[in-house]
Motif scaffolding. Sequence first.
Motif, mmCIF file in Angstrom:
data_model
loop_
_atom_site.group_PDB
_atom_site.id
_atom_site.type_symbol
_atom_site.label_atom_id
_atom_site.label_comp_id
_atom_site.label_asym_id
_atom_site.label_seq_id
_atom_site.Cartn_x
_atom_site.Cartn_y
_atom_site.Cartn_z
ATOM 1 N N ILE A 183 0.837 -1.201 0.000
ATOM 2 C CA ILE A 183 0.000 0.000 0.000
ATOM 3 C C ILE A 183 0.871 1.249 0.000
ATOM 4 C CG2 ILE A 183 -1.637 1.370 1.372
ATOM 5 C CD1 ILE A 183 -2.795 -1.323 2.377
ATOM 6 N N MET A 184 1.854 1.275 0.877
ATOM 7 C CA MET A 184 2.725 2.445 0.987
ATOM 8 C C MET A 184 3.473 2.702 -0.320
ATOM 9 S SD MET A 184 4.001 2.033 4.982
ATOM 10 C CE MET A 184 5.671 2.202 4.477
ATOM 11 N N SER A 185 3.924 1.652 -0.984
ATOM 12 C CA SER A 185 4.649 1.801 -2.255
ATOM 13 C C SER A 185 3.750 2.414 -3.324
ATOM 14 C CB SER A 185 5.168 0.446 -2.736
ATOM 15 O OG SER A 185 6.125 -0.056 -1.853
ATOM 16 N N VAL A 186 2.532 1.901 -3.436
ATOM 17 C CA VAL A 186 1.598 2.414 -4.439
ATOM 18 C C VAL A 186 1.216 3.857 -4.117
ATOM 19 C CG1 VAL A 186 -0.757 2.176 -5.351
ATOM 20 C CG2 VAL A 186 0.722 0.171 -5.158
ATOM 21 N N GLU A 187 0.899 4.134 -2.853
ATOM 22 C CA GLU A 187 0.531 5.498 -2.475
ATOM 23 C C GLU A 187 1.654 6.483 -2.787
ATOM 24 O OE1 GLU A 187 -2.672 4.696 1.134
ATOM 25 O OE2 GLU A 187 -0.578 5.076 1.660
ATOM 26 N N GLU A 188 2.874 6.094 -2.489
ATOM 27 C CA GLU A 188 4.025 6.974 -2.728
ATOM 28 C C GLU A 188 4.199 7.276 -4.211
ATOM 29 O OE1 GLU A 188 8.871 6.883 -2.305
ATOM 30 O OE2 GLU A 188 7.703 5.686 -0.911
ATOM 31 N N GLU A 189 4.161 6.253 -5.046
ATOM 32 C CA GLU A 189 4.381 6.448 -6.486
ATOM 33 C C GLU A 189 3.233 7.221 -7.133
ATOM 34 O OE1 GLU A 189 7.067 5.922 -8.253
ATOM 35 O OE2 GLU A 189 8.156 4.921 -6.635
ATOM 36 N N VAL A 190 1.995 6.851 -6.826
ATOM 37 C CA VAL A 190 0.841 7.506 -7.458
ATOM 38 C C VAL A 190 0.719 8.955 -6.983
ATOM 39 C CG1 VAL A 190 -1.667 7.430 -7.782
ATOM 40 C CG2 VAL A 190 -0.345 5.306 -7.856
ATOM 41 N N VAL B 22 -1.008 7.162 -14.082
ATOM 42 C CA VAL B 22 -1.305 6.371 -12.876
ATOM 43 C C VAL B 22 -0.872 4.927 -13.094
ATOM 44 C CG1 VAL B 22 -3.144 5.479 -11.384
ATOM 45 C CG2 VAL B 22 -3.153 7.884 -12.078
ATOM 46 N N ALA B 23 -1.161 4.357 -14.260
ATOM 47 C CA ALA B 23 -0.751 2.985 -14.561
ATOM 48 C C ALA B 23 0.765 2.850 -14.499
ATOM 49 C CB ALA B 23 -1.275 2.561 -15.935
ATOM 50 N N ALA B 24 1.487 3.842 -15.018
ATOM 51 C CA ALA B 24 2.948 3.812 -14.986
ATOM 52 C C ALA B 24 3.456 3.888 -13.544
ATOM 53 C CB ALA B 24 3.521 4.957 -15.819
ATOM 54 N N ALA B 25 2.801 4.698 -12.711
ATOM 55 C CA ALA B 25 3.198 4.821 -11.303
ATOM 56 C C ALA B 25 2.951 3.517 -10.556
ATOM 57 C CB ALA B 25 2.442 5.966 -10.642
ATOM 58 N N GLU C 232 5.620 1.189 -11.588
ATOM 59 C CA GLU C 232 6.879 1.577 -10.939
ATOM 60 C C GLU C 232 6.924 1.059 -9.496
ATOM 61 O OE1 GLU C 232 10.644 3.204 -10.575
ATOM 62 O OE2 GLU C 232 9.462 3.067 -12.404
ATOM 63 N N ALA C 233 5.749 0.976 -8.860
ATOM 64 C CA ALA C 233 5.677 0.454 -7.491
ATOM 65 C C ALA C 233 5.788 -1.073 -7.466
ATOM 66 C CB ALA C 233 4.368 0.891 -6.835
ATOM 67 N N GLY C 234 5.728 -1.702 -8.648
ATOM 68 C CA GLY C 234 5.898 -3.149 -8.734
ATOM 69 C C GLY C 234 4.626 -3.943 -8.880
ATOM 70 N N PHE C 235 3.543 -3.267 -9.273
ATOM 71 C CA PHE C 235 2.249 -3.944 -9.391
ATOM 72 C C PHE C 235 1.639 -3.683 -10.763
ATOM 73 C CE2 PHE C 235 3.185 -2.846 -5.026
ATOM 74 C CZ PHE C 235 3.203 -4.109 -4.470
ATOM 75 N N SER C 236 0.524 -4.355 -11.040
ATOM 76 C CA SER C 236 -0.101 -4.257 -12.361
ATOM 77 C C SER C 236 -1.584 -3.967 -12.231
ATOM 78 C CB SER C 236 0.037 -5.576 -13.123
ATOM 79 O OG SER C 236 1.391 -5.917 -13.263
ATOM 80 N N LEU C 237 -2.116 -3.264 -13.242
ATOM 81 C CA LEU C 237 -3.552 -3.093 -13.312
ATOM 82 C C LEU C 237 -4.177 -4.437 -13.681
ATOM 83 C CD1 LEU C 237 -3.921 0.282 -15.237
ATOM 84 C CD2 LEU C 237 -4.132 -0.110 -12.785
#
Length: 72
Positions: free
Chosen positions: A18-25, A59-62, A65-70
Motif C-alpha cells: 500500500i505504501m509503495s503504491v501510495e508513494e508512487e501515485v 497512474v498505470a505507470a506509477a 513503478e511500485a511493482g504492481f499491475s492493473l
Amino acid sequence: MSYTKDFAVTGMTCKHCIMSVEEEVSEVPAVTNVAVDLVSGGTSTVTVTADEPIDDQAVAAAIDEAGFSLAN
C-alpha cells in the motif's frame, strides 16, 4: 473541482505494498489523494483523487513503478 477514479490492481499483499503504491501515485501531477482498499493476494482497489482529469496512463505507470499491475 476534483476528479476521482478507481483502478483495479493485482499483486498487493501487505501494508508495505500500500505504501509503495501510495508513494508512487502521489507523485503523478495533480493527484491530491490516494486510498487503497487492500484485498491481499486478490484484486485491490486504488482510488485516486486529483484536481484535474486523471491521466490513466500516468497512474498505470506509477503503479507499475511500485511493482504492481492493473487488473485486466
